[in-house]
Design a protein around this motif. Sequence first.
Motif, mmCIF file in Angstrom:
data_model
loop_
_atom_site.group_PDB
_atom_site.id
_atom_site.type_symbol
_atom_site.label_atom_id
_atom_site.label_comp_id
_atom_site.label_asym_id
_atom_site.label_seq_id
_atom_site.Cartn_x
_atom_site.Cartn_y
_atom_site.Cartn_z
ATOM 1 N N ALA A 770 0.806 -1.229 0.000
ATOM 2 C CA ALA A 770 0.000 0.000 0.000
ATOM 3 C C ALA A 770 0.841 1.283 0.000
ATOM 4 N N VAL A 771 1.837 1.346 0.852
ATOM 5 C CA VAL A 771 2.625 2.577 0.939
ATOM 6 C C VAL A 771 3.323 2.847 -0.399
ATOM 7 N N ALA A 772 3.907 1.815 -0.951
ATOM 8 C CA ALA A 772 4.581 1.971 -2.241
ATOM 9 C C ALA A 772 3.576 2.380 -3.315
ATOM 10 N N ARG A 773 2.405 1.835 -3.245
ATOM 11 C CA ARG A 773 1.379 2.159 -4.246
ATOM 12 C C ARG A 773 0.990 3.635 -4.134
ATOM 13 N N TYR A 814 3.822 6.779 8.274
ATOM 14 C CA TYR A 814 3.970 8.080 8.942
ATOM 15 C C TYR A 814 4.895 9.001 8.156
ATOM 16 N N ARG A 815 5.983 8.408 7.660
ATOM 17 C CA ARG A 815 6.958 9.229 6.950
ATOM 18 C C ARG A 815 6.336 9.847 5.699
ATOM 19 N N LEU A 816 5.556 9.007 5.000
ATOM 20 C CA LEU A 816 4.883 9.500 3.801
ATOM 21 C C LEU A 816 4.026 10.725 4.140
ATOM 22 N N LEU A 817 3.266 10.604 5.198
ATOM 23 C CA LEU A 817 2.383 11.710 5.566
ATOM 24 C C LEU A 817 3.198 12.949 5.948
ATOM 25 N N ARG A 818 4.230 12.736 6.756
ATOM 26 C CA ARG A 818 5.029 13.884 7.188
ATOM 27 C C ARG A 818 5.648 14.603 5.993
ATOM 28 N N GLN A 819 6.138 13.815 5.019
ATOM 29 C CA GLN A 819 6.786 14.450 3.872
ATOM 30 C C GLN A 819 5.816 15.320 3.080
ATOM 31 N N ILE A 820 4.622 14.796 2.868
ATOM 32 C CA ILE A 820 3.694 15.596 2.056
ATOM 33 C C ILE A 820 3.157 16.790 2.853
ATOM 34 N N VAL A 821 3.012 16.620 4.165
ATOM 35 C CA VAL A 821 2.590 17.764 4.992
ATOM 36 C C VAL A 821 3.657 18.860 4.937
ATOM 37 N N ALA A 822 4.915 18.446 4.996
ATOM 38 C CA ALA A 822 6.003 19.422 4.945
ATOM 39 C C ALA A 822 5.969 20.177 3.617
ATOM 40 N N GLU A 823 5.708 19.454 2.544
ATOM 41 C CA GLU A 823 5.660 20.085 1.235
ATOM 42 C C GLU A 823 4.451 21.023 1.131
ATOM 43 N N LEU A 824 3.313 20.547 1.628
ATOM 44 C CA LEU A 824 2.090 21.346 1.548
ATOM 45 C C LEU A 824 2.116 22.567 2.468
ATOM 46 N N ASN A 825 2.896 22.484 3.505
ATOM 47 C CA ASN A 825 2.999 23.608 4.438
ATOM 48 C C ASN A 825 3.305 24.906 3.698
ATOM 49 N N ALA A 826 4.119 24.786 2.670
ATOM 50 C CA ALA A 826 4.489 25.986 1.911
ATOM 51 C C ALA A 826 3.482 26.304 0.804
ATOM 52 N N ILE A 827 2.742 25.304 0.366
ATOM 53 C CA ILE A 827 1.823 25.499 -0.763
ATOM 54 C C ILE A 827 0.436 25.891 -0.272
ATOM 55 N N LEU A 836 -2.836 16.437 8.615
ATOM 56 C CA LEU A 836 -2.005 16.048 9.728
ATOM 57 C C LEU A 836 -2.762 15.327 10.843
ATOM 58 N N ALA A 837 -4.089 15.499 10.883
ATOM 59 C CA ALA A 837 -4.888 15.025 12.023
ATOM 60 C C ALA A 837 -4.568 13.586 12.472
ATOM 61 N N PRO A 838 -4.427 12.616 11.544
ATOM 62 C CA PRO A 838 -4.193 11.247 12.028
ATOM 63 C C PRO A 838 -2.917 11.098 12.867
ATOM 64 N N LEU A 839 -1.907 11.933 12.586
ATOM 65 C CA LEU A 839 -0.670 11.827 13.375
ATOM 66 C C LEU A 839 -0.852 12.316 14.811
ATOM 67 N N THR A 840 -1.831 13.211 15.005
ATOM 68 C CA THR A 840 -2.025 13.784 16.344
ATOM 69 C C THR A 840 -2.623 12.778 17.320
ATOM 70 N N LYS A 841 -3.105 11.649 16.816
ATOM 71 C CA LYS A 841 -3.745 10.660 17.688
ATOM 72 C C LYS A 841 -2.745 9.659 18.247
ATOM 73 N N TRP A 842 -1.479 10.092 18.325
ATOM 74 C CA TRP A 842 -0.414 9.149 18.702
ATOM 75 C C TRP A 842 -0.640 8.512 20.059
ATOM 76 N N ARG A 848 3.310 2.541 18.714
ATOM 77 C CA ARG A 848 3.754 3.406 17.614
ATOM 78 C C ARG A 848 3.979 4.852 18.059
ATOM 79 N N ALA A 849 3.652 5.134 19.310
ATOM 80 C CA ALA A 849 3.634 6.530 19.751
ATOM 81 C C ALA A 849 4.956 7.230 19.464
ATOM 82 N N ASP A 850 6.083 6.556 19.692
ATOM 83 C CA ASP A 850 7.383 7.199 19.499
ATOM 84 C C ASP A 850 7.618 7.557 18.039
ATOM 85 N N LEU A 851 7.268 6.608 17.171
ATOM 86 C CA LEU A 851 7.431 6.873 15.735
ATOM 87 C C LEU A 851 6.594 8.072 15.308
ATOM 88 N N MET A 852 5.375 8.105 15.804
ATOM 89 C CA MET A 852 4.462 9.189 15.400
ATOM 90 C C MET A 852 4.962 10.532 15.921
#
Length: 878
Positions: A770-773, A814-827, A836-842, A848-852
Amino acid sequence: GTIHLKDYQPPGYLVNRTELHFLLGEEDTIVTSKLHLLRNTEGSSSGELELDGQDLELVEIRLDGEILEADRYELREASLLLRDLPEQCLLSCVTRIQPQLNTSLEGLYRSQTMFCTQCEAEGFRKITYYLDRPDVMSVFTVTIDADASRYPVLLSNGNLEETTLLPSGDTRVVWHDPFPKPSYLFALVAGQLEHVEDSFVTCSGRDVTLRIYVEEKDIDKCGHAMDSLQRSMRWDEERFGREYDLDIFNVVAVDDFNMGAMENKSLNIFNTSCVLCDPDTTTDVGYQRVEAIVAHEYFHNWSGNRVTCRDWFQLSLKEGFTVFRDAEFSSDMGSRTVKRVEDVTLLRSAQFAEDAGPMAHPVRPESYIEINNFYTLTVYEKGAEVVRMIHTLLGPDAFRAGSDLYFERHDGQAVTCEDFVLAMEEASGKDLSQFRNWYSQAGTPRLAVSESWDEDAGAYTLSVAQSCPPTPGQAEKKPFVIPLGIGLLGDAGNLRLQLEGEEPDPELEDNTHTVLMVDQQQQDFVFTGLPEKPVPSLLRGFSAPVRLDFDYSREDLCRLMSGDDDGFVRWDSAQTLAVGVIAEVQQQLASGGEPVVDPLFLQASIQLLQDPSLDPAMLAEMLTLPSENYLAELAGEGAADVDAIHSARRAVQAAVGGHCAQALEQRYRELRVEEAYAASGAQIAARSLRATCLTYLAAAGERGLELAQEQFSAADNITERLSALRVLSHFGKRADWEQPMEQFYKDWGHETLAVNQWLALQATMPDDAAVARVRHLMEHPDFDIRNPNKVRSLVGTFAGQNPVNFHRADGTGYRLLRQIVAELNAINPQIASRLLAPLTKWRYYSGRADLMRAELEQLAALDGLSPDVFEVVSKSLK
Ligand code: ZN
């Protein structure tokens, strides 16, 4: 910085009239404003005025016709400060903006070849310097000059007063809106658009022209929205006494839009996905959503526009009330119970989580950093529940009287939630003092209910204890007023209710339903004169947005499920039963055993399937297992195990599918729709139950996959194509879904809205790839990070609706989400922050809390963090 409700100050100046002139260009757009200012007697009378303005280039500024020298004003980071202004004056500003570079989709921007606006909440300040706050209401006159060969359609609010050809070759139009409005309701559209036209005659005989503007290719997709609009207009007259107030009502569809739609006065702007309908691009659910959103935006004409908000802390004043109104409309148009079940499902799976997370806030928040972060499920959906509870407490007639009083008293004003409650109190004579806690306290209250039975006295006692967990800034909560709808089920049906110490009501022959007022921390309710120990039917109609605990036996849940009078309780009992069964299987799997699904549950499922009295749409809801997200939410902080939940839920699906195979296939066959596609209640119900049956059959084995292949090839609509494709891609092997997935794109790749759903479906696939897809699809030529619909369909769906892959132990989700959020932050900060909301539910995900958190910390360290993302990240890490 943080803005607080307690710091509210009335504006120092009012803007009596606002004249705007737009010269639309490909490189530069020149905006000239003329503000007729008047010192506010209710403000702090000084000659100082701070106008909001962002990303503007100030070209010229004049006071009463005279150029203002640079020492008379101060340009600040996001404002223009003027000093020594007279009590009354004409301020005129020329600003230069570049809409074609505006990727935030706030203010004036470009979508495809058109210009359009989104000003709520604070986008107007990206157009010109202004008192960009909702309590400054002004009469707008808008002149637009543009090249008519590129922009033949030029729209703004109100009435078209003139169209002229200028010597330059440009066309000039002038629009005038007679109703004073805040800047957030301003709108402008320019483009090469086609329209459909119809009309509506209001209850007092006003003939209103209705138009829906779209790109030429979409002209055949407007029928459902037009029909929905006409039905909304009639319904609002009949149910709320609200009549439309201009001779024209325009709707425009745009492809790049941050939200669903916007209620600009007489010029509603819609996300294409919320207005266009066609059987090949819009699912049944989509048709229903279009109906609801068209109604919602139309209803805002009164609840929002004629009466607006004093400040943005009062957002729920218009949104909660309008969501309540649109939900009532949808209930009247279709099945009330099914609508209720859908709304409760959303509330429980998402709003409850919001209430339990780091961004928890009251329906009327007390502070914010970025207001765009507060267009939330709490303000909208819980806000609507609060209005619904007032409706329950007052009864329909007093509620209507309160609504009439509110509109009459505050027409043309910018008011507060308090004003709404006051009108409801005055019209009904009811005291809502304690009820107001719903506006000020965050968190989801919990009701712990227990029973006792006195056989000799025939007395049955329900003991109710309420509590509410702490939320940020609110450790202790005062008791809420919680209307608790109930009935008591006996062997032969519903029992008559007689509360101890209350006179029997002679008016009520068959008083089998009542609403208890829970308003203390701990209360007992005693029912007398009962022939047998009843099973309580609790929280009927979901009478309050609370969690309810009662220790039901599975037998009792089955009885409520098949025999209660209240449709919501029937569904809810099925859900509770399923939650217990899934939890049991989860334990069995955890201890390495073979899962055994309680035969009682399997039997109950068969009975439901064979119950001819049940509406198929309702049956589909009852048979649908609670979502993985809801199960995670129920598990609570530190206890959600997404993989275990997924496996257990799958195992139960397979067991039901196997046990009920015959009944499932029979219903699947007999519900086949033979007629051409229509978004009718009956057809939608049939397709929905068929999809549910197909899911179970596929969970159990090959037969379901075979039927899904057939359905995919035979379908004449996207609803059945996607439900088949979902089943194939969720339960089949690559060989089952690969070809149809490609086929779908070959057939419908030219339809943006169909492609979005194709992306969304692939984002939900639970397999390992899924992530690769998702990463691969982000490179697809049809993906565009600047288009919110694309981002939401692919990335939003992945993070929100693919728990096993978003929460992969290797952290790649998580990394996928963070990367696109970082990119969108400027756009586009608004979209970045929402995504970002799903990451806030760590806190829910112990392993997984540490990873998130690590991803959130990376975002926190980003250069140029927008206030939107900053607020969510910093509050989540607190
Ligand atoms: Zn709204």
